[in-house]
Design an enzyme around this catalytic site. Sequence first.
Site, PDB file in Angstrom:
ATOM      1  N   THR A  12       0.836  -1.209   0.000  1.00 10.48           N
ATOM      2  CA  THR A  12       0.000   0.000   0.000  1.00 10.48           C
ATOM      3  C   THR A  12       0.870   1.257   0.000  1.00 10.48           C
ATOM      4  OG1 THR A  12      -0.069  -0.157   2.405  1.00 10.48           O
ATOM      5  CG2 THR A  12      -1.945  -1.082   1.212  1.00 10.48           C
ATOM      6  N   ASP A  14       4.236   3.945  -1.140  1.00  7.87           N
ATOM      7  CA  ASP A  14       4.611   4.821  -2.254  1.00  7.87           C
ATOM      8  C   ASP A  14       5.446   4.103  -3.319  1.00  7.87           C
ATOM      9  OD1 ASP A  14       5.057   7.645  -3.283  1.00  7.87           O
ATOM     10  OD2 ASP A  14       7.120   6.996  -2.919  1.00  7.87           O
ATOM     11  N   ALA A  16       5.658   0.910  -4.032  1.00  7.15           N
ATOM     12  CA  ALA A  16       4.873  -0.088  -4.768  1.00  7.15           C
ATOM     13  C   ALA A  16       4.087   0.606  -5.869  1.00  7.15           C
ATOM     14  CB  ALA A  16       3.932  -0.808  -3.807  1.00  7.15           C
ATOM     15  N   LYS A  17       3.464   1.705  -5.489  1.00  5.58           N
ATOM     16  CA  LYS A  17       2.603   2.437  -6.423  1.00  5.58           C
ATOM     17  C   LYS A  17       3.418   3.053  -7.569  1.00  5.58           C
ATOM     18  CE  LYS A  17       1.353   6.435  -4.677  1.00  5.58           C
ATOM     19  NZ  LYS A  17       0.766   7.296  -3.675  1.00  5.58           N
ATOM     20  N   ARG A  44      -0.897  -3.256   6.630  1.00  2.00           N
ATOM     21  CA  ARG A  44      -1.759  -3.350   7.812  1.00  2.00           C
ATOM     22  C   ARG A  44      -3.196  -2.958   7.524  1.00  2.00           C
ATOM     23  NH1 ARG A  44       1.717   0.535  11.294  1.00  2.00           N
ATOM     24  NH2 ARG A  44       1.625   1.424   9.204  1.00  2.00           N
ATOM     25  N   ASP A  87       0.600  -7.547   9.753  1.00  2.00           N
ATOM     26  CA  ASP A  87       1.441  -6.622  10.537  1.00  2.00           C
ATOM     27  C   ASP A  87       2.772  -7.332  10.736  1.00  2.00           C
ATOM     28  OD1 ASP A  87       2.759  -5.265  12.652  1.00  2.00           O
ATOM     29  OD2 ASP A  87       0.851  -4.325  13.161  1.00  2.00           O
ATOM     30  N   ASP A 179      19.631  -1.721  -5.741  1.00  2.00           N
ATOM     31  CA  ASP A 179      20.143  -0.366  -5.870  1.00  2.00           C
ATOM     32  C   ASP A 179      19.685   0.040  -7.267  1.00  2.00           C
ATOM     33  OD1 ASP A 179      21.876   1.785  -6.770  1.00  2.00           O
ATOM     34  OD2 ASP A 179      22.954   1.464  -4.897  1.00  2.00           O
ATOM     35  N   HIS A 180      18.652   0.884  -7.335  1.00  2.00           N
ATOM     36  CA  HIS A 180      18.002   1.041  -8.648  1.00  2.00           C
ATOM     37  C   HIS A 180      18.926   1.679  -9.685  1.00  2.00           C
ATOM     38  CE1 HIS A 180      16.972   5.232  -7.514  1.00  2.00           C
ATOM     39  NE2 HIS A 180      16.775   5.442  -8.787  1.00  2.00           N
ATOM     40  N   LYS A 184      19.664   0.930 -14.204  1.00  2.00           N
ATOM     41  CA  LYS A 184      19.546   1.915 -15.291  1.00  2.00           C
ATOM     42  C   LYS A 184      20.284   1.390 -16.523  1.00  2.00           C
ATOM     43  CE  LYS A 184      19.053   5.815 -12.176  1.00  2.00           C
ATOM     44  NZ  LYS A 184      18.067   6.848 -12.474  1.00  2.00           N
ATOM     45  N   HIS A 242      24.191   4.548  -4.204  1.00  2.00           N
ATOM     46  CA  HIS A 242      24.178   4.777  -5.653  1.00  2.00           C
ATOM     47  C   HIS A 242      25.519   5.305  -6.176  1.00  2.00           C
ATOM     48  CE1 HIS A 242      19.997   4.112  -5.164  1.00  2.00           C
ATOM     49  NE2 HIS A 242      19.671   5.331  -4.774  1.00  2.00           N
TER      50      HIS A 242
HETATM   51  N1  LIG Z   1       9.400   5.677  -2.146  1.00  3.80           N
HETATM   52  C1  LIG Z   1      10.575   5.708  -2.800  1.00  3.80           C
HETATM   53  O1  LIG Z   1      10.761   6.435  -3.786  1.00  3.80           O
HETATM   54  C2  LIG Z   1      11.698   4.861  -2.345  1.00  3.80           C
HETATM   55  C3  LIG Z   1      11.576   4.003  -1.282  1.00  3.80           C
HETATM   56  N2  LIG Z   1      12.602   3.204  -0.932  1.00  3.80           N
HETATM   57  C4  LIG Z   1      12.493   2.283   0.182  1.00  3.80           C
HETATM   58  O2  LIG Z   1      11.363   1.440  -0.023  1.00  3.80           O
HETATM   59  C5  LIG Z   1      10.765   1.094   1.207  1.00  3.80           C
HETATM   60  C6  LIG Z   1       9.289   1.502   1.175  1.00  3.80           C
HETATM   61  O3  LIG Z   1       9.209   2.888   0.993  1.00  3.80           O
HETATM   62  P1  LIG Z   1       7.834   3.645   0.704  1.00  3.80           P
HETATM   63  O4  LIG Z   1       6.934   2.827  -0.132  1.00  3.80           O
HETATM   64  O5  LIG Z   1       8.221   4.990   0.240  1.00  3.80           O
HETATM   65  O6  LIG Z   1       7.220   3.771   2.152  1.00  3.80           O
HETATM   66  P2  LIG Z   1       5.723   4.119   2.557  1.00  3.80           P
HETATM   67  O7  LIG Z   1       5.774   4.727   3.895  1.00  3.80           O
HETATM   68  O8  LIG Z   1       4.998   4.830   1.470  1.00  3.80           O
HETATM   69  O9  LIG Z   1       5.038   2.685   2.674  1.00  3.80           O
HETATM   70  C7  LIG Z   1       5.367   1.809   3.710  1.00  3.80           C
HETATM   71  C8  LIG Z   1       4.629   0.511   3.530  1.00  3.80           C
HETATM   72  O10 LIG Z   1       4.937  -0.303   4.645  1.00  3.80           O
HETATM   73  C9  LIG Z   1       3.746  -0.804   5.212  1.00  3.80           C
HETATM   74  N3  LIG Z   1       3.926  -0.946   6.646  1.00  3.80           N
HETATM   75  C10 LIG Z   1       4.335   0.007   7.512  1.00  3.80           C
HETATM   76  N4  LIG Z   1       4.382  -0.496   8.763  1.00  3.80           N
HETATM   77  C11 LIG Z   1       3.994  -1.781   8.670  1.00  3.80           C
HETATM   78  C12 LIG Z   1       3.820  -2.824   9.604  1.00  3.80           C
HETATM   79  N5  LIG Z   1       4.060  -2.665  10.908  1.00  3.80           N
HETATM   80  N6  LIG Z   1       3.390  -4.024   9.162  1.00  3.80           N
HETATM   81  C13 LIG Z   1       3.139  -4.219   7.839  1.00  3.80           C
HETATM   82  N7  LIG Z   1       3.276  -3.271   6.902  1.00  3.80           N
HETATM   83  C14 LIG Z   1       3.698  -2.064   7.324  1.00  3.80           C
HETATM   84  C15 LIG Z   1       2.695   0.238   4.882  1.00  3.80           C
HETATM   85  O11 LIG Z   1       1.423  -0.361   4.818  1.00  3.80           O
HETATM   86  P3  LIG Z   1       0.253  -0.065   5.888  1.00  3.80           P
HETATM   87  O12 LIG Z   1       0.321   1.372   6.211  1.00  3.80           O
HETATM   88  O13 LIG Z   1      -0.978  -0.508   5.166  1.00  3.80           O
HETATM   89  O14 LIG Z   1       0.607  -0.947   7.005  1.00  3.80           O
HETATM   90  C16 LIG Z   1       3.124   0.659   3.481  1.00  3.80           C
HETATM   91  O15 LIG Z   1       2.601  -0.241   2.532  1.00  3.80           O
HETATM   92  C17 LIG Z   1      11.602   1.795   2.272  1.00  3.80           C
HETATM   93  O16 LIG Z   1      12.605   0.914   2.689  1.00  3.80           O
HETATM   94  C18 LIG Z   1      12.227   2.950   1.518  1.00  3.80           C
HETATM   95  O17 LIG Z   1      13.427   3.376   2.120  1.00  3.80           O
HETATM   96  C19 LIG Z   1      13.775   3.188  -1.641  1.00  3.80           C
HETATM   97  C20 LIG Z   1      13.964   4.008  -2.709  1.00  3.80           C
HETATM   98  C21 LIG Z   1      12.959   4.953  -3.137  1.00  3.80           C
HETATM   99  O1  LIG Z   2      17.174   6.414  -4.272  1.00  2.94           O
HETATM  100  C1  LIG Z   2      16.966   7.588  -4.489  1.00  2.94           C
HETATM  101  O2  LIG Z   2      17.108   8.039  -5.749  1.00  2.94           O
HETATM  102  C2  LIG Z   2      16.424   9.213  -6.165  1.00  2.94           C
HETATM  103  C3  LIG Z   2      17.072   9.625  -7.481  1.00  2.94           C
HETATM  104  O3  LIG Z   2      16.876   8.610  -8.416  1.00  2.94           O
HETATM  105  P1  LIG Z   2      16.707   8.916  -9.954  1.00  2.94           P
HETATM  106  O4  LIG Z   2      16.536   7.589 -10.575  1.00  2.94           O
HETATM  107  O5  LIG Z   2      15.501   9.805 -10.087  1.00  2.94           O
HETATM  108  O6  LIG Z   2      17.924   9.640 -10.390  1.00  2.94           O
HETATM  109  C4  LIG Z   2      16.515  10.308  -5.132  1.00  2.94           C
HETATM  110  O7  LIG Z   2      15.662  11.373  -5.502  1.00  2.94           O
HETATM  111  C5  LIG Z   2      16.081   9.780  -3.795  1.00  2.94           C
HETATM  112  O8  LIG Z   2      16.274  10.785  -2.802  1.00  2.94           O
HETATM  113  C6  LIG Z   2      16.843   8.547  -3.413  1.00  2.94           C
HETATM  114  O9  LIG Z   2      16.245   7.964  -2.259  1.00  2.94           O
END
Ligand SMILES: NC(=O)C1=CN([C@@H]2O[C@H](COP(=O)(O)OP(=O)(O)OC[C@H]3O[C@@H](n4cnc5c(N)ncnc54)[C@H](OP(=O)(O)O)[C@@H]3O)[C@@H](O)[C@H]2O)C=CC1
Ligand SMILES: O=C1O[C@H](COP(=O)(O)O)[C@@H](O)[C@H](O)[C@H]1O
Length: 512
Positions: A12, A14, A16-17, A44, A87, A179-180, A184, A242
């Site tokens: 759910t 960011d 994933a979306k 959750r 959870d 490591d995305h 690339k 990175h």
């Molecule tokens: N967003 C990005 O651009 C990037 C993210 N990442 C990494 O990816 C990972 C996810 O990031 P992001 O999607 O942004 O984070 P979000 O905060 O948007 O999402 C977190 C997710 O974790 C779930 N979650 C949180 N607590 C629990 C729990 N106790 N039990 C089960 N599920 C839980 C939430 O679901 P719910 O609330 O339904 O429980 C939600 O789906 C992190 O490690 C982040 O560092 C790495 C690079 C880029």
């Molecule tokens: O992992 C991350 O990368 C982005 C930058 O990635 P890019 O593919 O758009 O160049 C960065 O904005 C973010 O802070 C960092 O967590």
Amino acid sequence: MESSTFVLFGATGDLAKRKIFPALYNLFTDGKLSGPLSVIGLGRRELTNETFQRQVLDSLRTFSRRPVEDTAALQNFLQAFEYSVLDVGRPEDYVKLLGHVQRREEKLGLPQNRMFYLSVGPEFFGEIAGNINASGLGNTKGWKRLIIEKPFGRDLQSARVLNESLSAAFAEEEIFRIDHFLGKPMVQNLEVLKYSNPVLRALWQNRYIANVQITASETVGVEERAGYYDKAGALRDMFQNHMLQLLMMMAMQLPKGSTPEDVRSKKRHVIRSVRPLLPEEVAQHVVRGQYAAGEMRGQQVPAYTAEPGIAATSQNETYIAARLWIEDPLWNDVPFYIRTGKRMKEKSTRIVIEFKEPFNDVHNKNRNKLPLDPNLLVIDIGPHEGISLTLNTKNPLQHGKLEPVSIKHEPGNPDVPEAYENLIYDAMLGDATFFAHWEEVELSWQWVQPIIEATADGSLPLHLYPAGSNGPAAADQLLGEFHWWLDEPENAEPARVHRTAGIEPEVIRPGA
Ligand SMILES: NC(=O)C1=CN([C@@H]2O[C@H](COP(=O)(O)OP(=O)(O)OC[C@H]3O[C@@H](n4cnc5c(N)ncnc54)[C@H](OP(=O)(O)O)[C@@H]3O)[C@@H](O)[C@H]2O)C=CC1
Ligand SMILES: O=C1O[C@H](COP(=O)(O)O)[C@@H](O)[C@H](O)[C@H]1O
């Protein structure tokens, strides 16, 4: 590829979306996923399968690189997604999940291959891995793999603790650390570029290279991620992972073969050979910065410390630059300059290789010094890919005056797979070449640890730079006799004019 069940923790969230659902969709559309697709999303919050599938569809409509058309194939794709409440701290939820996974495997005739993708906060990684094991989810007749997101720890010590907890449940070859940047296309192209081109292959060494510059500049600020970013900063968010991965990919020698271990052992050699930073030298080789208020695209933007969720007194860095050397016969005496920052003038990830000017040195005594500009090889990794080589030529209209010209290749196909597509596909194949091995991660933390310590004890100053600039002036001094190439001039329209210092600005015309 053998088919599998894709179990997504944090479904759910960011990431994933924005990345994972679109990547799966594009792989599915390309026919790269064999057998029936089965994705079980976890979080959750209480969601029905239908609501979850609607969320997936919304994400595709917003973030997929391909248009999403309402076809039977799209319906098949969405039907593959089911949701379970979980959870991470509740062992009984994993037992329930096991039942769900097994029912899907039986219904779809899937082998017991299970891909666990942890798209959740890193504080949960160890606990989830342990619970996967304890619940029997990891006890499969097929394979099990774990994909984990960054950040991998906060420092050397916490990374080691995290690795131990993962290793108790998964073998190293089952762990895929994303490591995305490694996904690339231009990063994946680096090895081919260096070693399939005899011209470059011959020049890829200290005899011919004066310095290497690796930049990842961003125009965005902290965005919605204040909670995370203010604790991580540019060092943990970008540099330790990175940027050092780009360094390894750029500097590694030709592997003996093409197995993941062949490539990773060469990368390890690079990071292991980076000259360690002595605590008393950190401030000499590293510059930390933070953006102040400034102007971007004609708009005033606030200082980092005025961003929502950031304390007015925050000393967190949004920019970091470092100078380092690789102690290896191939690279001795070549400085590598690495920098990354937010709210900079331009969004650009780029490697610039500046070649030496041997003729100036050799002939200087006997003839007038030619006003040569160094040859530059520029590898643009993103957002636009490209390779260019700058050479000196005579301008016949100006009495043979020398001028630099640029030979460019800019791939025309915008429909290339996204980093996440490449990486998820590789993980499904079990190919870990473009994932970070634990030893690379550990050695990277080891190298940055003195920076963490110098930041904590206040011996590494924080330089302010205006938003919309090329970073703090202190970072220019790191380069000594050299300078950063191709920075956007402060007063130019973004992405229009590139300055190659010492020569006339070169106007890049749209479509050129
Ligand atoms: N967003 C990005 O651009 C990037 C993210 N990442 C990494 O990816 C990972 C996810 O990031 P992001 O999607 O942004 O984070 P979000 O905060 O948007 O999402 C977190 C997710 O974790 C779930 N979650 C949180 N607590 C629990 C729990 N106790 N039990 C089960 N599920 C839980 C939430 O679901 P719910 O609330 O339904 O429980 C939600 O789906 C992190 O490690 C982040 O560092 C790495 C690079 C880029
Ligand atoms: O992992 C991350 O990368 C982005 C930058 O990635 P890019 O593919 O758009 O160049 C960065 O904005 C973010 O802070 C960092 O967590």
